[in-house]
Design a protein around this motif. Structure first.
Motif, PDB file in Angstrom:
ATOM      1  N   UNK A  53       0.834  -1.210   0.000  1.00  0.00           N
ATOM      2  CA  UNK A  53       0.000   0.000   0.000  1.00  0.00           C
ATOM      3  C   UNK A  53       0.863   1.253   0.000  1.00  0.00           C
ATOM      4  N   UNK A  57       1.023   4.543  -2.455  1.00  0.00           N
ATOM      5  CA  UNK A  57       0.498   5.727  -1.768  1.00  0.00           C
ATOM      6  C   UNK A  57      -0.918   5.555  -1.296  1.00  0.00           C
ATOM      7  N   UNK A  58      -1.281   4.365  -0.883  1.00  0.00           N
ATOM      8  CA  UNK A  58      -2.641   4.135  -0.397  1.00  0.00           C
ATOM      9  C   UNK A  58      -2.674   3.915   1.115  1.00  0.00           C
ATOM     10  N   UNK A  60      -3.787   5.138   4.457  1.00  0.00           N
ATOM     11  CA  UNK A  60      -4.774   6.115   4.911  1.00  0.00           C
ATOM     12  C   UNK A  60      -4.451   6.587   6.316  1.00  0.00           C
ATOM     13  N   UNK A  86      -2.307   9.701  -8.165  1.00  0.00           N
ATOM     14  CA  UNK A  86      -3.463   8.972  -8.680  1.00  0.00           C
ATOM     15  C   UNK A  86      -3.219   8.530 -10.123  1.00  0.00           C
ATOM     16  N   UNK A  89      -1.125   5.458 -10.110  1.00  0.00           N
ATOM     17  CA  UNK A  89      -1.876   4.260  -9.705  1.00  0.00           C
ATOM     18  C   UNK A  89      -2.766   3.790 -10.844  1.00  0.00           C
ATOM     19  N   UNK A  90      -2.724   2.520 -11.123  1.00  0.00           N
ATOM     20  CA  UNK A  90      -3.587   1.996 -12.171  1.00  0.00           C
ATOM     21  C   UNK A  90      -2.956   2.142 -13.547  1.00  0.00           C
ATOM     22  N   UNK A  95      -2.651  -2.988  -9.174  1.00  0.00           N
ATOM     23  CA  UNK A  95      -2.732  -3.697  -7.891  1.00  0.00           C
ATOM     24  C   UNK A  95      -3.769  -4.794  -7.938  1.00  0.00           C
ATOM     25  N   UNK A  97      -5.838  -7.366  -5.235  1.00  0.00           N
ATOM     26  CA  UNK A  97      -6.060  -7.594  -3.806  1.00  0.00           C
ATOM     27  C   UNK A  97      -6.439  -9.041  -3.519  1.00  0.00           C
TER      28      UNK A  97
ATOM     29  N   UNK B 228      -9.559   2.917  -5.869  1.00  0.00           N
ATOM     30  CA  UNK B 228      -8.478   3.891  -5.689  1.00  0.00           C
ATOM     31  C   UNK B 228      -7.176   3.350  -6.259  1.00  0.00           C
ATOM     32  N   UNK B 229      -6.922   2.053  -6.047  1.00  0.00           N
ATOM     33  CA  UNK B 229      -5.694   1.450  -6.565  1.00  0.00           C
ATOM     34  C   UNK B 229      -5.677   1.469  -8.091  1.00  0.00           C
ATOM     35  N   UNK B 230      -6.873   1.518  -8.709  1.00  0.00           N
ATOM     36  CA  UNK B 230      -6.923   1.587 -10.166  1.00  0.00           C
ATOM     37  C   UNK B 230      -6.732   3.017 -10.656  1.00  0.00           C
ATOM     38  N   UNK B 231      -6.586   3.953  -9.719  1.00  0.00           N
ATOM     39  CA  UNK B 231      -6.308   5.326 -10.109  1.00  0.00           C
ATOM     40  C   UNK B 231      -7.515   6.091 -10.600  1.00  0.00           C
TER      41      UNK B 231
END
Lengths: 330, 330
Positions: A53, A57-58, A60, A86, A89-90, A95, A97, B228-231
């Protein structure tokens, strides 16, 4: 040697709680090269998932990155403003999970979720994005993707959903995939399929993969290198074959020794005595010292720094020059 | 899918008929419970022979089940008898009053939903902001203050002190067929403002609290983390993915509360002398006008049943998982 895809330098992650600051990640460093699979293992709470994470940058609040650098293909990303992070990311980091049953939004069709992700990161028109989405589903092994794409997540099985999740992570051809326990929630037979798929995708696209898991079997099959984490630090990191067959760190030894063997008959499963300390009660010195059969005085007061030994890097006083010299003298 | 939906609606319609029959029994029982209906129709000095005549003409000498069947049969055709106090058919009296109550309930519900959802989303997303805390406090007031007090306070402030808004009545109305509407005149709109706020305030605070709690819940889910992880943009995550998932409970509340809003408009209508069904009902209670009370009871039951059915159908529009359950009933 070419520049690594991901380079993590002395990363610290803290959680501010009412009872004080908890150090979830306490100064870890590692690299992942293009096309390489780095396995990250450890017990629950060792900081494996937090590392994943933190890279994207996830983290929290109340968690925060308290120090160190995350460098993606030469570009530092941990200090980017949220909006730029952002976009990374993606697009550049995908990512995956643990639980495919809960990773997908139940109210949207798979097509909607794929097209949304593709169009967020590319300039494709919606029909081109849909075509790409179908290609992605085909690539991750979903049969009849042109029909299945308009299904809802609940109409897929667990393994199929994890394939959809992988397709979502691949939307923008990322340089790095962080897979956080991607097989833990799946049946054993499906686990093998997903692992094979991940390996193939990594090979075909040259994607670097950070594979977080507590399953040594998965690591042994998939990873090129492995990092063993304990209480927020890397105890040992090295090529998977060496670490599995010839672990140096007492904790890694215990972990490998705990894998039951089919060749030798045993009545009792081997285990490491004790349990990992809570973040609020990490012992001084080496975090592993209360459970370590080889611990000596220095382990209880001084924290071991990583030492390079052949292809391994190990954080243990046993491999320090002074200890080795002392042993030789004794 | 069409046939599954149809079967579902038929099943629910049969249940609804059961509910209405039960309410019909209660409504019918009121006539007998409140004493001999003949006494309420004739005057004190009516001779016994004439009373018997009335009894026969009304069919009150028939066995009770026959009377009940006749009552239901007529009620199903919209004939609820004649009001004791107005000497007019109850159905005409109600039809005259329905538009006023419906328009008030509609405005109150729209007010409650729009502001409730907006405030709920805001305080869910920025739960530590000052405004969110103000909303929480105000909502506590809205929940704890009784409706009539809020109405009287509003009248005191905006009608008596400031003189901006009328304190009673519907203002000028326009007749469209049998429906009278206040939506087409300025005085109609100004007359709607305070009663709508009074009636809708409780629902608004309820909706706000539910949306806030649901938002907080949904924002913690894996699919939001994965989004969020997908941006995806914050906007898409909050308003596309999170908000839609909070809608199911909101639909339940808005739907079920719409019935309550109509039923409990009694108090608001009394405070503002709003010429709706509630005011008619209060007058009926004061004058022991059983036919009106019975008809009102059945009308409110009908409204509740219809709304419940509509809510169930709406669920399937929002949540695709329910469509499958309806298609294949367990």
């Amino acid at each position: 040697m070419s520049q690594p895809v991901l380079s993590v330098r002395d990363l610290h992650v803290e959680f501010v709680t009412r009872r004080g600051v908890l150090k979830a990640i306490d100064g870890i460093s590692f690299d992942i090269a293009k096309g390489e699979v780095l396995g990250v293992v450890g017990e629950s709470g060792a900081g494996k998932s937090v590392t994943g994470s933190a890279v994207v940058g996830l983290i929290d609040p109340p968690g925060r990155i308290a120090g160190g650098e995350v460098i993606l293909s030469g570009m530092r990303i941990d200090n980017l403003p949220p909006e730029e992070l952002r976009r990374v990311r993606g697009k550049r980091i995908g990512m995956i999970f643990q639980d495919p049953l809960t990773s997908l939004n139940p109210l949207y069709r798979v097509s909607e979720q794929l097209v949304e992700t593709i169009r967020t990161h590319t300039n494709l028109s919606s029909s081109a994005a849909r075509k790409r989405a179908i290609d992605l589903l085909a690539e991750v092994g979903i049969p009849a993707p042109d029909r299945r794409i308009d299904s809802y997540p609940h109409e897929f099985s667990g393994g199929m959903r994890q394939r959809v999740v992988i397709a979502l992570a691949l939307c923008a051809e990322p340089e790095l995939i962080i897979a956080d326990e991607p097989t833990t929630a799946l049946d054993v037979s499906v686990q093998a399929q997903i692992i094979t798929l991940l390996k193939r995708l990594g090979r075909d696209h040259g994607t670097a993969i950070m594979l977080v898991t507590h399953d040594m079997g998965v690591i042994a099959e998939t990873a090129d290198r492995v990092a063993v984490m304990y209480a927020g630090r890397i105890a040992e990191i090295g090529p998977v074959r060496d670490v599995v067959q010839n672990p140096l760190h007492p904790y890694a030894k215990g972990l490998m020794g705990a894998i039951p063997s089919l060749e030798v008959e045993t009545d009792r499963l081997v285990q490491i005595p004790g349990s990992m300390p809570r973040l609020s009660a990490i012992p001084t010195g080496c975090a592993f010292n209360p459970r370590c059969p080889f611990a000596f005085d220095r382990c209880r007061v001084e924290r071991p720094e990583p030492i390079q030994r052949d292809l391994h890097r190990v954080a243990c006083h046993l491999y320090d020059e002074t200890t080795i010299r002392a042993e030789a003298l004794a | 899918m069409k046939t599954g939906m149809l079967a579902f609606i038929i099943r629910r319609a049969l249940q609804a008929i059961g509910v209405l029959l039960t309410v019909g029994i209660i409504a019918f029982a009121m006539f007998r419970f409140a004493g001999d209906p003949v006494n309420q129709i004739v005057s004190l000095d009516t001779p016994a022979a004439e009373r018997e005549q009335v009894r026969l003409s009304l069919g009150l000498d028939d066995p009770v089940p026959v009377q009940f069947a006749r009552y239901l049969f007529r009620a199903a055709q919209g004939d609820f008898g004649v009001s004791y106090q107005f000497r007019q058919p109850v159905s005409d009296l109600l039809a005259e009053r329905v538009p006023a109550t419906m328009e008030l309930a509609l405005c109150a519900t729209i007010f409650a939903t729009v502001f409730g959802v907006l405030m709920g989303v805001y305080s869910g997303l920025k739960r530590d902001s000052i405004l969110a805390k103000v909303f929480q406090t105000v909502s506590l007031v809205g929940i704890s203050l009784p409706t009539f007090l809020i109405g009287i306070l509003l009248i005191y402030l905006f009608s008596v002190t400031l003189g901006w808004l009328p304190s009673y009545g519907r203002g000028d109305t326009v007749r469209i067929g049998w429906w009278t509407t206040g939506f087409l005149t300025l005085s109609g709109w100004t007359a709607l403002i305070m009663p709508s706020i009074t009636l809708g305030l409780f629902q608004m605070t309820l909706i706000m609290r539910i949306v806030r709690a649901e938002m907080l819940e949904v924002l913690r889910t894996d699919y939001i983390k994965f989004a969020r992880a997908r941006g995806l943009t914050t906007r898409a995550i909050h308003f596309g993915h999170a908000l839609k998932n909070t809608l199911v409970p909101v639909i339940t509340i808005v739907g079920l509360q719409f019935g309550s809003v109509i039923a409990f408009a009694i108090i608001t209508e009394t405070v503002f002398q709003w010429p709706g069904m509630g005011l008619l009902f209060v007058q009926a209670v004061q004058n022991v006008d059983i036919p009106i009370m019975a008809a009102y009871l059945m009308l409110v039951a009908l409204i509740f049943v219809v709304i419940n059915l509509a809510v169930d159908i709406l669920y399937t529009v929002v949540d695709p998982r329910l469509r499958t359950t309806i298609r294949q009933p367990a």
